[in-house]
Enzyme design. Structure first.
Site, short mmCIF file in Angstrom:
data_model
loop_
_atom_site.label_atom_id
_atom_site.label_comp_id
_atom_site.label_asym_id
_atom_site.label_seq_id
_atom_site.Cartn_x
_atom_site.Cartn_y
_atom_site.Cartn_z
N GLY A 11 11.52 8.74 -8.22
CA GLY A 11 10.67 8.81 -7.03
C GLY A 11 11.36 8.28 -5.78
N ILE A 34 9.58 11.15 -16.12
CA ILE A 34 8.69 12.05 -16.88
C ILE A 34 9.24 13.48 -16.79
CG2 ILE A 34 6.53 10.73 -16.81
CD1 ILE A 34 5.79 12.44 -14.32
N TYR A 142 -6.10 5.01 -3.39
CA TYR A 142 -4.79 4.35 -3.38
C TYR A 142 -4.97 2.84 -3.17
CZ TYR A 142 0.05 3.46 -1.86
OH TYR A 142 1.33 2.99 -1.72
#
Ligand code: SER
Length: 317
Positions: A11, A34, A142
């Site tokens: 990321g 992933i 979030y």
């Protein structure tokens, strides 16, 4: 020697933090990813990689055991605007995932770093120089997962002695891996437009101040807090950290100092604008400075020079 697992290593933060940690430590620095978000060649060829889905506790435990992991960097998350589109998934990754990490850390004696965010604050929080200890009542999924994550991480420290630590990141700006789905992304995208010689369409309204930070400072914060002597800690989850605060006109005018022909127009996105309006204008990071020596190195000018140079190189401009 340190053996570290980075969950979410491909990321925005992970792709750079993994390489920084591999440059610093000799042990196993394992890039967890992933399927569908595979590591690039640089990450693949410089150390071990493993499929680690944060929603799969057993997979985390097996990787920790196999590589004798002592520290977990838990970087899996959906950013704020995407989390509003997929709140259930945001909870599953943000909270379910954190619970799995903390359980493995409790059973297998690992330290845990989990980023928190300026997103923990909401409309009732003092906006300017937001204090370390103040109202945290976000209205975004979030923010809800980040506040809950702070509480759960402190609980695991107090109740089980797990060495949990965290910082509240502002918007992070980098030329390496794009963020994808955050409210502060405009401050990355604007540099891409400037470097390509394109007009920038700004989704955030003029006058909207938010805290931002250049990635090298953010990576240093993530490393330094885990290296810090915890005997000075009054806080753990999570520390305000800050380096610069600006609104769209300020960053636009700064870029124009180096790219005089650069143009920006506004096309405000109501979802991102509402989130931005609920976040602080600037944070007070005194506690981080006093408890573990936090100090940023980049200001807006230094960051702008570096971003434009690196992106122009990338685009052959
Ligand atoms: N950069 C994040 C976002 O905009 C804030 O932590 O979602």
């Amino acid at each position: 020697m340190k053996n570290i697992l980075i969950i979410g290593s491909t990321g925005q933060i992970g792709s750079e933090l993994t390489m920084k940690l591999r440059g610093m430590y000799n042990g196993n620095i394992v890039a967890g990813y992933i399927p569908g978000a595979e590591p690039n060649e640089t990450i693949r060829e410089s150390g071990p990689c493993a499929i680690v889905d944060i929603t799969n506790e057993q997979q985390i435990a097996e990787t920790v055991s196999r590589y004798k992991i002592d520290t977990i960097y838990n970087l899996a998350a959906l950013l704020s605007a995407v989390a509003e589109a997929k709140p259930q998934l945001a909870w599953k990754i943000g909270m379910g995932g954190l619970f799995n990490v903390l359980e493995v850390a409790r059973a297998m004696n690992c330290a845990v770093f989990t980023p928190s965010s300026i997103g923990v604050f909401g409309n009732n929080t003092p906006k300017d120089k937001t204090p370390q200890d103040t109202i945290r009542n976000p209205r975004t999924m979030y923010g809800v997962t980040k506040v809950s994550g702070e509480l759960l991480s402190d609980y695991y420290h107090i109740r089980f002695g797990v060495d949990t630590r965290s910082v509240r990141f502002p918007g992070l700006i980098s030329y390496v891996t794009p963020p994808g789905g955050g409210t502060t992304d405009y401050a990355v995208d604007i540099y891409y437009s400037a470097a390509k010689g394109e007009t920038f369409e700004c989704p955030i309204a003029q006058g909207t101040f938010m805290d931002m930070m250049y990635m090298p400072d953010a990576l240093r914060a993530a490393v330094e807090i885990m290296e810090a002597d915890p005997s000075k800690f009054i806080h753990r989850n999570s520390f305000n950290i800050a380096s610069m605060s600006f609104e769209p006109e300020i960053i636009y005018n700064k870029i124009k100092e180096y790219e005089p022909d650069f143009k920006m127009v506004y096309n405000v996105d109501p979802l991102r604008q509402a989130i931005a309006d609920s976040w602080p204008n600037s944070l007070d990071d005194t506690c981080a400075r006093e408890e573990w020596g936090w100090k940023p190195e980049y200001d807006l000018d230094a960051m702008t020079r570096d971003m434009l140079a690196k992106l122009k190189e990338k685009f052959g401009k």
